[in-house]
Write a protein that holds these residues in place. Structure first.
Motif, mmCIF file in Angstrom:
data_model
loop_
_atom_site.group_PDB
_atom_site.id
_atom_site.type_symbol
_atom_site.label_atom_id
_atom_site.label_comp_id
_atom_site.label_asym_id
_atom_site.label_seq_id
_atom_site.Cartn_x
_atom_site.Cartn_y
_atom_site.Cartn_z
ATOM 1 N N MET A 101 -3.447 -4.376 -12.999
ATOM 2 C CA MET A 101 -4.382 -5.629 -12.753
ATOM 3 C C MET A 101 -4.597 -6.740 -13.559
ATOM 4 N N PHE A 102 -4.339 -6.301 -14.737
ATOM 5 C CA PHE A 102 -4.009 -7.567 -15.796
ATOM 6 C C PHE A 102 -2.803 -8.182 -15.819
ATOM 7 N N TRP A 103 -1.828 -7.491 -15.298
ATOM 8 C CA TRP A 103 -0.611 -8.151 -15.247
ATOM 9 C C TRP A 103 -0.305 -8.990 -13.971
ATOM 10 N N ARG A 104 -0.946 -8.358 -12.555
ATOM 11 C CA ARG A 104 -0.864 -8.762 -11.383
ATOM 12 C C ARG A 104 -2.140 -8.553 -10.693
ATOM 13 N N PRO A 105 -3.119 -9.398 -10.787
ATOM 14 C CA PRO A 105 -4.438 -9.282 -10.068
ATOM 15 C C PRO A 105 -4.508 -9.036 -8.864
ATOM 16 N N GLN A 106 -3.532 -9.756 -7.925
ATOM 17 C CA GLN A 106 -3.176 -9.878 -6.667
ATOM 18 C C GLN A 106 -2.614 -8.533 -6.025
ATOM 19 N N GLY A 107 -2.222 -7.596 -6.930
ATOM 20 C CA GLY A 107 -1.509 -6.420 -6.581
ATOM 21 C C GLY A 107 -0.037 -6.452 -6.626
ATOM 22 N N ILE A 108 0.708 -5.349 -6.318
ATOM 23 C CA ILE A 108 2.155 -5.384 -6.483
ATOM 24 C C ILE A 108 2.563 -6.265 -5.606
ATOM 25 N N LEU A 109 2.396 -6.208 -4.314
ATOM 26 C CA LEU A 109 3.169 -7.190 -3.501
ATOM 27 C C LEU A 109 2.215 -8.155 -2.679
ATOM 28 N N GLY A 110 0.925 -8.539 -3.497
ATOM 29 C CA GLY A 110 -0.152 -9.470 -2.926
ATOM 30 C C GLY A 110 0.437 -10.877 -3.414
ATOM 31 N N ARG A 111 0.186 -11.744 -2.196
ATOM 32 C CA ARG A 111 0.440 -13.205 -2.729
ATOM 33 C C ARG A 111 -0.348 -13.889 -3.606
ATOM 34 N N ASP A 112 0.185 -15.047 -4.152
ATOM 35 C CA ASP A 112 -0.676 -15.706 -5.284
ATOM 36 C C ASP A 112 -1.691 -16.432 -4.459
ATOM 37 N N GLY A 113 -1.342 -17.138 -3.136
ATOM 38 C CA GLY A 113 -2.158 -17.992 -2.502
ATOM 39 C C GLY A 113 -1.854 -17.771 -1.072
ATOM 40 N N ASP A 114 -2.932 -18.422 -0.216
ATOM 41 C CA ASP A 114 -2.434 -18.459 1.354
ATOM 42 C C ASP A 114 -2.466 -19.737 1.876
ATOM 43 N N VAL A 115 -1.827 -19.988 2.697
ATOM 44 C CA VAL A 115 -1.689 -21.496 3.153
ATOM 45 C C VAL A 115 -2.893 -21.525 4.461
ATOM 46 N N GLY A 138 0.888 -1.235 -0.047
ATOM 47 C CA GLY A 138 0.139 0.085 -0.042
ATOM 48 C C GLY A 138 0.838 1.399 0.147
ATOM 49 N N LEU A 139 1.993 1.510 0.816
ATOM 50 C CA LEU A 139 2.946 2.348 0.767
ATOM 51 C C LEU A 139 3.474 2.552 -0.529
ATOM 52 N N ILE A 140 3.837 1.487 -1.134
ATOM 53 C CA ILE A 140 4.715 1.615 -2.589
ATOM 54 C C ILE A 140 3.491 1.967 -3.714
ATOM 55 N N ALA A 141 2.366 1.594 -3.542
ATOM 56 C CA ALA A 141 1.497 1.980 -4.438
ATOM 57 C C ALA A 141 0.909 3.321 -4.108
ATOM 58 N N ALA A 142 0.909 3.961 -3.218
ATOM 59 C CA ALA A 142 0.604 5.436 -2.781
ATOM 60 C C ALA A 142 1.811 6.177 -3.573
#
Length: 190
Positions: free
Chosen positions: A137-151, A102-106
């Motif tokens: 969002m087309f390139w990384r729908p989870q966001g810049i630093l979002g994770r692909d999946g959670d355990v 969020g900080l980087i995106a801001a």
């Protein structure tokens, strides 16, 4: 000078929030309950208490943000309408639940708006930032630093509570906990 003071206080608020969420038991419980709300009472966490603390923290941060806005803008009843959509886009672009993202995106949005406003009209800066948001969002729908999946917890194990992908001590194959939910499991002793 007012902008520098607001920036310094905002950075201190972000750092304090990050330290609270990553270094305290309550912060770990907040992150864990956001991952799996139903399992947390089984791990000894009172969800009502965590929701109360989370609401108080959110209210305090909103109050801090409002105080910092007073230093730079005129206040009127509809001031939130101008910041709401851009805040939502920043949260999604950074990766939901990721403070650093969020900080980087801001900062990215601020640069697009400032540079676009310098070379064109300020509205075009917002348009350029929004086009960038759509492209990311087309390139990384989870966001810049979002994770692909959670355990997550394996809900199909009826023999007891078992965390998927970790050993009895709550550690992954590399020796580190995967998520806040697993950290709470380690602290509680499951």
């Amino acid at each position: 000078m007012a902008r520098l003071i607001a920036f310094a206080v905002a950075v201190a608020g972000v750092a304090a929030t990050w330290l609270f969420l990553s270094r305290t038991y309550v912060g770990t419980a907040i992150r864990a309950i956001s991952q799996d709300r139903q399992i947390m009472p089984l791990m000894g966490v009172n969800p009502g208490r965590i929701f109360t603390i989370t609401s108080a923290l959110g209210g305090a941060l909103a109050g801090l943000g409002g105080c910092l806005l007073v230093l730079q803008y005129d206040i009127h009843p509809a001031i939130g309408l101008s910041f709401g959509p851009i805040t939502f886009l920043i949260c999604v672009l950074g990766g939901l639940g990721n403070m650093l993202g969020g900080l980087i995106a801001a900062f990215i949005f601020a640069q697009f708006i400032s540079v676009g406003g310098f070379f064109f009209h300020i509205e075009w800066g917002y348009v350029i930032a929004f086009v960038f948001f759509i492209a990311v969002m087309f390139w990384r729908p989870q966001g810049i630093l979002g994770r692909d999946g959670d355990v997550r917890l394996d809900r199909h194990d009826v023999s007891g509570i078992r965390l998927s992908g970790i050993d009895r001590q709550g550690l992954a194959a590399n020796g580190r906990p995967h998520s806040a939910l697993q950290n709470v499991a380690v602290v509680v002793g499951h």
